[in-house]
Design a protein around this motif. Sequence first.
Motif, PDB file in Angstrom:
ATOM      1  N   GLN A 145     -17.414  54.334 -10.096  1.00 61.22           N
ATOM      2  CA  GLN A 145     -17.862  55.048  -9.179  1.00 61.22           C
ATOM      3  C   GLN A 145     -17.322  54.209  -7.369  1.00 61.22           C
ATOM      4  O   GLN A 145     -16.929  54.908  -6.533  1.00 61.22           O
ATOM      5  N   LYS A 146     -16.713  53.095  -8.018  1.00 52.43           N
ATOM      6  CA  LYS A 146     -16.408  52.423  -7.226  1.00 52.43           C
ATOM      7  C   LYS A 146     -14.368  53.499  -6.814  1.00 52.43           C
ATOM      8  O   LYS A 146     -14.527  53.644  -5.560  1.00 52.43           O
ATOM      9  N   ALA A 147     -13.898  53.399  -7.461  1.00 49.42           N
ATOM     10  CA  ALA A 147     -12.768  54.707  -8.198  1.00 49.42           C
ATOM     11  C   ALA A 147     -13.355  55.804  -7.487  1.00 49.42           C
ATOM     12  O   ALA A 147     -12.279  55.783  -6.784  1.00 49.42           O
ATOM     13  N   ILE A 148     -14.676  56.464  -7.388  1.00 48.36           N
ATOM     14  CA  ILE A 148     -14.507  57.712  -6.528  1.00 48.36           C
ATOM     15  C   ILE A 148     -15.053  57.572  -5.482  1.00 48.36           C
ATOM     16  O   ILE A 148     -14.456  58.630  -4.508  1.00 48.36           O
ATOM     17  N   MET A 149     -15.492  56.473  -5.316  1.00 50.70           N
ATOM     18  CA  MET A 149     -15.441  56.315  -3.638  1.00 50.70           C
ATOM     19  C   MET A 149     -14.376  55.915  -2.787  1.00 50.70           C
ATOM     20  O   MET A 149     -14.314  56.496  -1.843  1.00 50.70           O
ATOM     21  N   LEU A 150     -13.473  55.323  -3.703  1.00 47.16           N
ATOM     22  CA  LEU A 150     -11.845  55.890  -2.885  1.00 47.16           C
ATOM     23  C   LEU A 150     -11.310  56.267  -3.106  1.00 47.16           C
ATOM     24  O   LEU A 150     -10.636  56.706  -2.022  1.00 47.16           O
ATOM     25  N   TYR A 151     -11.781  57.153  -3.728  1.00 49.74           N
ATOM     26  CA  TYR A 151     -10.925  58.605  -4.154  1.00 49.74           C
ATOM     27  C   TYR A 151     -11.534  59.468  -2.653  1.00 49.74           C
ATOM     28  O   TYR A 151     -10.557  60.489  -2.240  1.00 49.74           O
ATOM     29  N   LYS A 152     -12.950  59.844  -2.731  1.00 52.35           N
ATOM     30  CA  LYS A 152     -13.471  60.815  -1.776  1.00 52.35           C
ATOM     31  C   LYS A 152     -12.619  59.982  -0.150  1.00 52.35           C
ATOM     32  O   LYS A 152     -12.849  61.159   0.650  1.00 52.35           O
ATOM     33  N   LYS A 153     -13.088  58.461   0.368  1.00 51.42           N
ATOM     34  CA  LYS A 153     -12.094  58.254   1.187  1.00 51.42           C
ATOM     35  C   LYS A 153     -11.677  58.322   1.787  1.00 51.42           C
ATOM     36  O   LYS A 153     -10.495  59.187   2.654  1.00 51.42           O
ATOM     37  N   TYR A 154     -10.019  58.378   0.499  1.00 47.96           N
ATOM     38  CA  TYR A 154      -9.074  59.603   1.296  1.00 47.96           C
ATOM     39  C   TYR A 154      -8.082  60.752   0.765  1.00 47.96           C
ATOM     40  O   TYR A 154      -7.276  61.952   0.744  1.00 47.96           O
ATOM     41  N   GLY A 155      -9.788  61.347   1.320  1.00 46.73           N
ATOM     42  CA  GLY A 155      -9.407  62.795   0.968  1.00 46.73           C
ATOM     43  C   GLY A 155      -9.609  63.778  -0.311  1.00 46.73           C
ATOM     44  O   GLY A 155      -9.674  64.622  -0.563  1.00 46.73           O
ATOM     45  N   PHE A 156      -9.222  63.395  -1.584  1.00 46.38           N
ATOM     46  CA  PHE A 156     -10.059  63.830  -2.738  1.00 46.38           C
ATOM     47  C   PHE A 156     -11.744  64.295  -2.768  1.00 46.38           C
ATOM     48  O   PHE A 156     -12.501  63.827  -2.364  1.00 46.38           O
ATOM     49  N   GLU A 157     -11.220  65.730  -3.541  1.00 49.20           N
ATOM     50  CA  GLU A 157     -13.046  66.342  -3.129  1.00 49.20           C
ATOM     51  C   GLU A 157     -13.185  66.833  -5.102  1.00 49.20           C
ATOM     52  O   GLU A 157     -12.507  66.524  -5.498  1.00 49.20           O
ATOM     53  N   GLU A 158     -14.428  66.488  -5.355  1.00 48.42           N
ATOM     54  CA  GLU A 158     -14.739  66.807  -6.814  1.00 48.42           C
ATOM     55  C   GLU A 158     -14.581  68.281  -7.023  1.00 48.42           C
ATOM     56  O   GLU A 158     -14.982  69.424  -6.333  1.00 48.42           O
ATOM     57  N   GLU A 159     -14.185  68.403  -7.812  1.00 43.41           N
ATOM     58  CA  GLU A 159     -13.222  69.882  -8.314  1.00 43.41           C
ATOM     59  C   GLU A 159     -14.333  70.699  -9.789  1.00 43.41           C
ATOM     60  O   GLU A 159     -14.287  71.827  -9.609  1.00 43.41           O
ATOM     61  N   GLY A 160     -14.144  69.931 -10.557  1.00 41.40           N
ATOM     62  CA  GLY A 160     -15.230  69.745 -11.434  1.00 41.40           C
ATOM     63  C   GLY A 160     -15.892  68.809 -12.498  1.00 41.40           C
ATOM     64  O   GLY A 160     -15.640  67.830 -12.387  1.00 41.40           O
TER      65      GLY A 160
END
Length: 184
Positions: A145-160
Amino acid sequence: MFVIRGNPIKFNIRNLSYVIRSAKEEDAKTLAEVRLQIDGETENMDREMGEAYIDEASFKQLIIEDTKSPYNLFLVCEANGKVVGFSRCEGSQLKRMSHKVAFGVCVLKDFWGYGIGTNLLKETIKFADTNEIKKITLNVLETNQKAIMLYKKYGFEEEGVLKKDKLLSDGNYYNTIIMGRFNE
């Protein structure tokens, strides 16, 4: 397309000084050791310790190829004179996929919490933006979850989601989240 591989960048976070820089051939032996250790420290990686081992010669070849390629970026983080983490951004020379790169990162557990992963990611985003790369992709374990939150903070979105993609030591299957960051 052009590549920016600038000077080392220095950081000082919570009494830890470290540098992020491009990988060099002389890092190969240490990278083999660090990758092996990281694989044994967390189940967030795809491999268990010793699986898909990359030896010194193979790391050296990877560094040479990544340095020549306008689509790839291999960064290391050095603290106390030792490589403690690294990231790779790998693209394709195929015309239909040349607009995107895949990102991966790993940091020794003793160095978690110092912003190393974040700073490796930020430098990769700069590389992508500077080189007109339209998409950065990555895979992350659903429990990270820490990595997922970090990636979302920098503009990544879930694609699948790749369902029941990994079998971990607790005997349970876990999903892999596919994420992407788009640069219009």
